[in-house]
Design a protein around this motif. Structure first.
Motif, PDB file in Angstrom:
ATOM      1  N   THR B  47       0.921  -1.122   0.051  1.00  0.00           N
ATOM      2  CA  THR B  47      -0.072   0.022   0.187  1.00  0.00           C
ATOM      3  C   THR B  47       0.793   1.270   0.093  1.00  0.00           C
ATOM      4  O   THR B  47       0.541   2.214  -0.779  1.00  0.00           O
ATOM      5  N   GLN B 100      -8.204   0.158  -0.564  1.00  0.00           N
ATOM      6  CA  GLN B 100      -8.744  -0.844   0.105  1.00  0.00           C
ATOM      7  C   GLN B 100     -10.210  -0.691   0.664  1.00  0.00           C
ATOM      8  O   GLN B 100     -10.835  -1.825   0.551  1.00  0.00           O
ATOM      9  N   ASP B 174      -5.825  -1.175  -4.970  1.00  0.00           N
ATOM     10  CA  ASP B 174      -5.001  -1.881  -3.752  1.00  0.00           C
ATOM     11  C   ASP B 174      -6.322  -2.954  -3.176  1.00  0.00           C
ATOM     12  O   ASP B 174      -7.220  -2.739  -2.739  1.00  0.00           O
ATOM     13  N   GLU B 175      -5.793  -4.160  -3.411  1.00  0.00           N
ATOM     14  CA  GLU B 175      -6.635  -5.353  -3.062  1.00  0.00           C
ATOM     15  C   GLU B 175      -7.957  -5.071  -3.510  1.00  0.00           C
ATOM     16  O   GLU B 175      -8.937  -5.188  -2.485  1.00  0.00           O
TER      17      GLU B 175
HETATM   18 MG   LIG Z   1      -2.296  -2.775   2.390  1.00  0.00          MG
END
Ligand SMILES: [Mg+2]
Ligand SMILES: Nc1ncnc2c1ncn2[C@@H]1O[C@H](COP(=O)(O)OP(=O)(O)O)[C@@H](O)[C@H]1O
Lengths: 331, 264
Positions: B47, B100, B174-175
């Motif tokens: 991240t 996220q 991010d994910e």
């Molecule tokens: Mg992360």
């Protein structure tokens, strides 16, 4: 009196003694206020309360059922209970006031009975005097309140965006914040006279900080993750302010306005007590000098009731705004 | 379209009285138009790396820069997605960023959230772009819903739509599908692969799902303790399918690399 009618109705259904209770309360209610309310409650009980009474043993949720079948247009049992609970203290106080007067415990010159206060209220209502003083006080408080909001909100935004400005203004603001506005009244009278100017100044001083500090707080508590998101979609500072910062801080701003309004109201009455020729504060002082305690009570009750009403209104507005902006749940 | 060049990127955080080397001299270059997955244990700095690329964080040293390069042959330009070049000659790509968490504005409808993301773009038909993006993520009927009326997965899909509707030339994710149920995840992976093959954009995607990395990416970067420890090209033909022998062996290989790194 709302309370009495609710309570009587509720009691009347489960127990046959309900009617006896209501008639007892009715006969004891001599004041035009309490008596009428109780009696209307009694009438309702008598005409509508009976049919559900018979069914109750067969109904599992009897409170709700009784309510709907009794035809009492209105809130469910839970809400009814809350309203009754909230009204309990004022009603008891009224009753105690009335009884203590009747039993000659209270000196009627110092604490006139409710009926006399009501008469005085009626008289000053008829003469237009109550309306005049109320309007003058309200006009002052609204003018001061809007002036304060117009000063405090932009200043809060400015200080949020400019740390240099915050440092520059921190000491003077803290100084003014910590000084009670009432301590400044003598100075304000010297500077501005006893006209509207000094009253406006008092209101501004009293309500500035709750409005200003809550607004700053709301802005500073904006979710930094949302501000980052705004950065990644290249939002301009202007758009970021209107679309992100302002909506997210609005509940806090409204709380500040609400507290600020309460402060304005209290400070204004104080200022009117010290130096004024009209307004509710002046009305109280004038009545005291004429030994008209009944009118002092009228003034106090009107001040309290109006303050309460505006506060409740703003609080509802705040709740509505939170719902409208979907601020209850965050993600 | 923009390529990314990360050189000598380092970042140290102070957390709880001690220092954490979140990024430790990270160097890599991402070719414009490619799809790169970043995998690694949680806390290894993924991240943080993305936040530097998105310009949300200042590095201690090193830099993340962008460069303009020729379009991928066969790609459909359709007049959008070109990076701007500012006076100092730095390339500024149009960024599509997916965090996220969804990071939607609760006081705006889903449609208004997307429109806000288009406010500073030169896109002509914004409403059209919003409709298209919502349809792509399967939220066609939810434009007028408020974020608090969506499930977690739907909110994340709305965030994907917000990134896509900007027609980004660099998409940072991010994910993105970490919070979604397995079926929706498969569906959105396929959709993302399709979008990427029909519109040229550079994609960097963090994932903790190695299979997802292998099925989507041209290249997988493996991170550990703030550094890139492995860099692997995935040259499986597209469209890829779960369960193909080549796919499975690559997946296992990558898994072994990551597991080995943790032991070290
Ligand atoms: Mg992360
Ligand atoms: N703002 C911050 N302050 C302090 N430490 C941070 C901050 N951001 C990240 N870190 C630390 O940096 C390391 C990498 O974090 P992160 O990049 O979020 O990992 P990942 O995304 O790979 O799970 C972690 O040890 C984390 O605790």
């Amino acid at each position: 009196m709302d309370f009495f009618s609710h309570r009587v109705r509720k009691k009347a259904r489960p127990t046959p003694s309900g009617r006896a209770l209501c008639s007892a309360a009715g006969s004891s209610g001599a004041g035009p206020d309490g008596g009428a309310g109780v009696r209307s409650g009694g009438v309702k009980t008598g005409s509508r309360g009976l049919p559900p009474l018979n069914r109750q043993p067969f109904s599992s949720r009897r409170g709700e059922k009784a309510d709907s079948e009794g035809g009492s247009a209105g809130p469910g049992a839970g809400r009814l209970k809350n309203v009754a609970l909230a009204a309990l203290f004022p009603c008891c106080a009224l009753l105690a006031w009335w009884l203590l007067g009747r039993w000659h415990v209270l000196n009627p010159y110092l604490t006139p009975p409710p009926g006399e206060v009501l008469d005085a209220a009626y008289a000053s209502l008829l003469s237009g005097e109550l309306a005049r003083h109320t309007c003058i006080s309200l006009a002052r408080v609204f003018a001061g309140f809007f002036l304060t909001a117009a000063l405090a909100l932009p200043l809060a935004a400015a200080l949020y965006f400019s740390p240099a400005m915050e440092r520059f203004l921190r000491v003077p603001l803290e100084f003014v914040r910590i000084t009670p506005p009432l301590a400044l009244i003598p100075l304000l009278i010297l500077w501005l006279g006893i006209g509207e100017g000094s009253k406006l100044a008092i209101i501004v001083l009293a309500s500035f900080f709750p409005i200003f500090l809550n607004a700053i707080d709301g802005l500073k508590n904006t979710d930094p993750r949302l501000l980052e998101m705004a950065e990644t979609i290249d939002l301009t500072p202007w758009d970021t302010f209107w679309r992100v910062l302002l909506p997210s801080s609005l509940p806090s701003v409204i709380t500040g306005l609400r507290i600020g309004f309460g402060y304005s109201w209290r400070a204004l009455i104080g200022a009117e007590l010290i130096a004024a020729a009209a307004g509710l504060g002046y009305m109280i002082l004038d009545a005291e000098e004429l030994a008209r305690t009944d009118r002092v009570f009228v003034g106090i009750l009107v001040i309290g009731a109006l303050g309460y009403l505006f506060d409740a209104g703003l609080s509802r507005f705040a709740a509505w705004m939170s719902r409208r902006l979907h601020l209850a749940k965050g993600r | 379209m923009a390529g990314v060049r990360v050189s000598g990127l380092s970042k140290r955080y102070r957390a709880g009285g001690r220092g954490v080397q979140a990024l430790d001299n990270v160097n890599f270059e991402v070719e414009s138009g490619s799809f790169v997955a970043v995998v690694g244990y949680s806390g290894c700095g993924k991240t943080t790396l993305f936040r530097h690329i998105a310009g949300l964080e200042r590095p201690d040293s090193g830099s993340a820069e962008f460069f303009e390069s020729a379009d991928r042959p066969g790609g459909d330009r359709s007049g959008v997605g070109r990076s701007s070049v500012d006076q100092s000659g730095l390339v500024r790509p149009r960024l599509g960023m997916m965090f996220q968490e969804p990071r939607l504005l609760n006081w705006l409808t889903v449609r208004e959230n997307l429109l806000l993301a288009l406010r500073r773009t030169t896109l002509e038909d914004r409403e059209g772009a919003v409709r298209e993006a919502l349809a792509q993520v399967g939220l066609g009927d939810f434009g007028e819903a408020y974020p608090d009326q969506l499930s977690g997965g739907m909110a994340q899909r709305a965030a994907l739509a917000r990134a896509l509707c900007r027609r980004p030339d660099l998409l940072l994710m991010d994910e993105p599908f970490g919070a979604l149920d397995a079926l929706t995840r498969l569906q959105l992976q396929a959709e993302l692969a399709r979008i990427w093959t029909t519109r040229p954009m550079t994609v960097l995607c963090i994932t903790h799902d190695i299979g997802e990395a292998v099925i989507l990416a041209d290249r997988v970067l493996v991170m550990n303790a703030g550094a890139i420890v492995d860099d692997r090209a995935i040259d499986l033909p597209r469209p890829r399918r779960w369960g193909q022998p080549a796919f499975e062996s690559l997946r296992k290989e990558l898994l072994d690399i990551i597991l080995d790194n943790n032991i070290n």
